[in-house]
Design a protein around this motif. Structure first.
Motif, PDB file in Angstrom:
ATOM      1  N   GLU A 334       0.650  -1.254   0.023  1.00  0.00           N
ATOM      2  CA  GLU A 334      -0.090   0.120   0.025  1.00  0.00           C
ATOM      3  C   GLU A 334       0.920   1.096  -0.063  1.00  0.00           C
ATOM      4  OE1 GLU A 334      -3.505   1.911   2.967  1.00  0.00           O
ATOM      5  OE2 GLU A 334      -3.639  -0.178   2.263  1.00  0.00           O
ATOM      6  N   SER A 335       1.366   1.712  -0.982  1.00  0.00           N
ATOM      7  CA  SER A 335       2.051   2.697  -1.465  1.00  0.00           C
ATOM      8  C   SER A 335       1.557   4.286  -1.481  1.00  0.00           C
ATOM      9  CB  SER A 335       3.281   2.459  -2.490  1.00  0.00           C
ATOM     10  OG  SER A 335       2.552   2.391  -3.608  1.00  0.00           O
ATOM     11  N   TYR A 336       2.463   5.087  -1.446  1.00  0.00           N
ATOM     12  CA  TYR A 336       1.838   6.492  -1.861  1.00  0.00           C
ATOM     13  C   TYR A 336       1.121   6.811  -3.171  1.00  0.00           C
ATOM     14  CZ  TYR A 336       2.287  11.547  -1.746  1.00  0.00           C
ATOM     15  OH  TYR A 336       1.703  12.890  -1.847  1.00  0.00           O
ATOM     16  N   GLU A 337       1.566   5.691  -4.210  1.00  0.00           N
ATOM     17  CA  GLU A 337       1.313   5.917  -5.392  1.00  0.00           C
ATOM     18  C   GLU A 337      -0.087   5.427  -5.880  1.00  0.00           C
ATOM     19  OE1 GLU A 337       3.887   4.517  -4.699  1.00  0.00           O
ATOM     20  OE2 GLU A 337       5.786   5.677  -5.159  1.00  0.00           O
ATOM     21  N   ARG A 338      -0.847   4.881  -5.037  1.00  0.00           N
ATOM     22  CA  ARG A 338      -2.127   4.152  -5.209  1.00  0.00           C
ATOM     23  C   ARG A 338      -3.267   5.122  -4.880  1.00  0.00           C
ATOM     24  NH1 ARG A 338      -2.036  -1.770  -2.384  1.00  0.00           N
ATOM     25  NH2 ARG A 338      -4.215  -1.558  -3.207  1.00  0.00           N
ATOM     26  N   LEU A 339      -4.355   4.704  -5.439  1.00  0.00           N
ATOM     27  CA  LEU A 339      -5.576   5.277  -4.833  1.00  0.00           C
ATOM     28  C   LEU A 339      -5.819   5.040  -3.301  1.00  0.00           C
ATOM     29  CD1 LEU A 339      -8.055   4.300  -7.670  1.00  0.00           C
ATOM     30  CD2 LEU A 339      -6.713   6.678  -7.415  1.00  0.00           C
ATOM     31  N   GLU A 397       4.440   7.678 -15.173  1.00  0.00           N
ATOM     32  CA  GLU A 397       3.305   7.590 -16.272  1.00  0.00           C
ATOM     33  C   GLU A 397       2.178   6.520 -16.268  1.00  0.00           C
ATOM     34  OE1 GLU A 397       1.445   7.213 -19.996  1.00  0.00           O
ATOM     35  OE2 GLU A 397       2.997   5.596 -19.433  1.00  0.00           O
ATOM     36  N   ALA A 398       2.703   5.268 -15.958  1.00  0.00           N
ATOM     37  CA  ALA A 398       1.938   4.050 -16.033  1.00  0.00           C
ATOM     38  C   ALA A 398       0.798   4.340 -14.826  1.00  0.00           C
ATOM     39  CB  ALA A 398       2.525   2.748 -15.771  1.00  0.00           C
ATOM     40  N   ILE A 405      -7.958   6.376 -15.136  1.00  0.00           N
ATOM     41  CA  ILE A 405      -8.852   5.232 -15.593  1.00  0.00           C
ATOM     42  C   ILE A 405      -9.756   5.058 -14.190  1.00  0.00           C
ATOM     43  CG2 ILE A 405      -9.160   2.557 -16.095  1.00  0.00           C
ATOM     44  CD1 ILE A 405      -6.710   3.031 -17.919  1.00  0.00           C
ATOM     45  N   GLU A 406      -9.176   4.733 -13.168  1.00  0.00           N
ATOM     46  CA  GLU A 406     -10.082   4.194 -11.916  1.00  0.00           C
ATOM     47  C   GLU A 406     -10.819   5.337 -11.511  1.00  0.00           C
ATOM     48  OE1 GLU A 406      -6.900   2.583  -9.126  1.00  0.00           O
ATOM     49  OE2 GLU A 406      -7.013   0.654 -10.269  1.00  0.00           O
ATOM     50  N   ASN A 432     -12.035  16.308 -15.466  1.00  0.00           N
ATOM     51  CA  ASN A 432     -11.032  17.064 -16.367  1.00  0.00           C
ATOM     52  C   ASN A 432      -9.869  17.169 -15.355  1.00  0.00           C
ATOM     53  OD1 ASN A 432     -13.261  17.810 -18.000  1.00  0.00           O
ATOM     54  ND2 ASN A 432     -13.906  19.559 -17.261  1.00  0.00           N
ATOM     55  N   ILE A 433      -9.868  17.419 -14.190  1.00  0.00           N
ATOM     56  CA  ILE A 433      -8.686  17.582 -13.371  1.00  0.00           C
ATOM     57  C   ILE A 433      -7.888  16.045 -13.757  1.00  0.00           C
ATOM     58  CG2 ILE A 433      -7.664  17.383 -11.185  1.00  0.00           C
ATOM     59  CD1 ILE A 433      -9.929  19.182 -10.228  1.00  0.00           C
ATOM     60  N   ALA A 434      -8.318  14.980 -13.457  1.00  0.00           N
ATOM     61  CA  ALA A 434      -7.706  13.795 -13.648  1.00  0.00           C
ATOM     62  C   ALA A 434      -7.571  13.503 -15.319  1.00  0.00           C
ATOM     63  CB  ALA A 434      -8.933  12.414 -13.499  1.00  0.00           C
ATOM     64  N   ASN A 435      -7.904  14.143 -16.156  1.00  0.00           N
ATOM     65  CA  ASN A 435      -7.606  14.095 -17.567  1.00  0.00           C
ATOM     66  C   ASN A 435      -6.389  14.775 -17.783  1.00  0.00           C
ATOM     67  OD1 ASN A 435      -8.047  15.548 -20.412  1.00  0.00           O
ATOM     68  ND2 ASN A 435      -8.231  13.265 -20.460  1.00  0.00           N
TER      69      ASN A 435
END
Length: 560
Positions: A334-339, A397-398, A405-406, A432-435
């Motif tokens: 459970e890292s910083y980079e996950r939702l 980037e991935a 997407i999520e 829009n922010i996520a995009n």
């Protein structure tokens, strides 16, 4: 007495009607008063005692302990509530959900409310079809209320009255003579019923209806109600399996609270129930020997049990939190980079905006780290360190693709549900922010591939080119800091654009300056064309990052 497939279908249809009415009523009030409910939860949980009252109030209003639980978990994830505070809210929700039993018992069996359902439609349908804003959702609430009691009336009619056919229940005698094992058996039946219908309110309605029709004796029904308390925790545990650590711990606290309460009540039920029945008969003027009065006694049992359990367990909240923390380990990956904030399934748009706002702020923090990786790639003379930074840019980037997407899927699932105009505007802003944040990730990845190719061709930057890129990276860093501050604002209405626009103008001016200098130097012998082209590509790409950063602030303000 005939009882076949058609009768079973009638019962299932009536139950579906009841559940649909309950959901429509709950959704309506959540849409009409969602922001106020969030304010109540955030402002009235300073200690566990206020938390209990808050959980009771919100659950009594929305008639859904699940909605209260989801709101509570999202606030725990967002750091707005501690686990101790959330435990109080969960306990209060247990008392609040007992209001359903009183509504069903009093209005469903004592008052022929189904007769008033059609007039309620006359009020609710015009509000729903003609009115706008909150009035429309209050109309939805009224319609749901009418449907709920039509469903309850249909359920009552679908369950056969067996007062004159007592032999049908002879089979129950086989399960009622085992003492405590019998009570445990019916607790299991109640839990299973709740898991199957996925609603403690629906299983409560079934139990009360069967009692009113003489199918279940009081002690059996009481044990089933205890099981329904357990069943609703199983549902929460299953829902939290896909959630993060804090969500799982909140669900575990809820489970521990209910399991401990059911355990001590199962032990004393033969002594407690006669006392309660005697008091209920005296206070409410009911007769336990009459099947029609049993639902009221059961409602009293449900409320007193949950209230006593809260009073007992309040002193042990820190212990419950410790046990939940020990039993639910921190996820290793459970890292910083996950939702972090939207792992729980959404209930209504109004109750999900808080978590979405936190998630987009988290997304912004993740993407902004790519600027630091780029600085390492440009300035490091250590090939291994530079290669690792390029690899991290590709990784992030991935990550940005996955997060976008999520978040988009989560918002799409909410858009399928009806939302207020204000909430719909917020959802569009989040999308829009996520995009824009995902596009920033793409740009950094493209820059990393350009720099990787530069290393392979041995095209080197001059000190002035490196300085220009570092200056641009510094300005982008400032813009990211402003963007993240805006995303983290407690309310988007407090965000102002001037600072972000000033930074964007500075980035554009620097891009123009670097572009002019780059063109002026092209004719010089020490100024290599290949390096100049790569240099131009990078600072131009960074200016595009600045464009997307200002787009984020404009989306926050609802300008896009």
């Amino acid at each position: 007495m005939e009882f076949g497939i058609w009768e079973i279908v009638q019962i299932l249809g009536s139950l579906a009607f009841f559940i649909y009415g309950m959901k429509m009523m709950s959704d309506g009030i959540q849409r009409a008063a969602g922001s106020q409910l969030r304010k109540i939860l955030r402002g009235m949980t300073r200690n566990r005692f206020l938390g209990v009252f808050t959980g009771f109030l919100v659950t009594a209003l929305v008639q859904s302990s699940s909605a209260t639980t989801v709101m509570t978990v999202s606030f725990v994830n967002a750091g707005l509530l501690s686990l101790v505070e959330s435990a109080g809210v969960m306990m209060g929700a247990n008392i609040g959900t007992t209001i359903t039993g009183w509504i069903v018992s009093i209005l469903g069996f004592k008052v022929k409310l189904a007769h008033y359902s059609i007039p309620l439609f006359a009020i609710g349908v015009p509000m729903f079809l003609i009115a706008k804003g909150k009035t429309k959702y209050w109309g939805e609430f009224v319609i749901g209320f009418a449907i709920l009691f039509m469903g309850l009336s249909a359920l009552k009619g679908a369950v056969p009255d067996i007062k004159h056919n007592p032999e049908v229940l002879d089979f129950l005698q086989n399960f009622t003579e085992w003492g405590i094992l019998s009570r445990i058996f019916f607790v299991f039946v109640g839990a299973l019923l709740t898991v199957v219908v996925q609603s403690s309110s629906a299983s409560m309605a079934i139990t009360l209806t069967m009692c009113a029709q003489g199918w279940l004796p009081l002690d059996v029904a009481a044990a089933m109600i205890l099981g329904e308390n357990v069943g609703t925790t199983i549902t929460a545990e299953l829902a939290s399996m896909i959630a993060n650590t804090n969500a799982k711990r909140s669900a575990r606290i809820h489970s521990l609270f209910n399991l401990i309460g059911v355990t001590w009540m199962v032990l004393i039920l033969p002594y407690y129930l006669p006392v309660l029945t005697s008091m209920a008969e005296s206070v409410m003027q009911v007769d336990a020997s009459k099947a029609g009065d049993v639902p009221l006694i059961l409602a009293a049992f449900h409320t007193t049990f949950n209230t006593l359990n809260v009073l007992i367990m309040l002193a042990f909240v820190p212990w419950l939190v410790k046990v939940a923390t020990v039993s639910v380990k921190e996820e290793e990956d459970e890292s910083y980079e996950r939702l972090k904030f939207i792992k729980n399934p959404p209930i209504t748009p109004e109750l999900s905006t808080e978590a979405l706002q936190k998630e987009t702020a988290h997304f912004g923090e993740v993407v902004s780290r790519m600027n630091g990786f780029l600085k390492t790639v440009i300035n490091s003379i250590d090939k291994k360190e530079k290669a690792e930074a390029i690899k991290r840019l590709a990784k992030y980037e991935a990550i940005s693709d996955t997060m976008e997407i999520e978040i988009t899927e989560y918002i799409t699932n909410l858009i399928d549900k009806k939302a207020t105009h204000e909430t719909s505007t917020k959802l569009r802003s989040f999308m829009n922010i996520a995009n824009d944040l995902e596009r920033i990730g793409d740009i950094y990845y493209q820059i990393s591939k350009t720099l990787e190719e530069k290393s392979n061709t041995k095209a080197y930057f001059l000190p002035e080119q490196r300085n220009g890129l570092n200056e641009m990276i510094g300005m982008i860093s400032n813009a990211f800091n402003q963007m993240n501050a805006n995303l983290s604002s407690s309310s988007y209405s407090t965000v102002e654009k001037d600072s972000a626009r000033t930074l964007e103008d500075q980035i554009n001016s620097l891009r123009n300056k670097l572009k002019a200098n780059n063109l002026d130097r092209l004719g010089d012998s020490d100024y290599k064309v290949e390096a100049a082209m790569i240099y131009n590509n990078i600072f131009s790409s960074l200016e595009r990052v600045g464009d997307h950063i200002i787009n984020v602030t404009e989306s926050i303000l609802g300008e896009i």
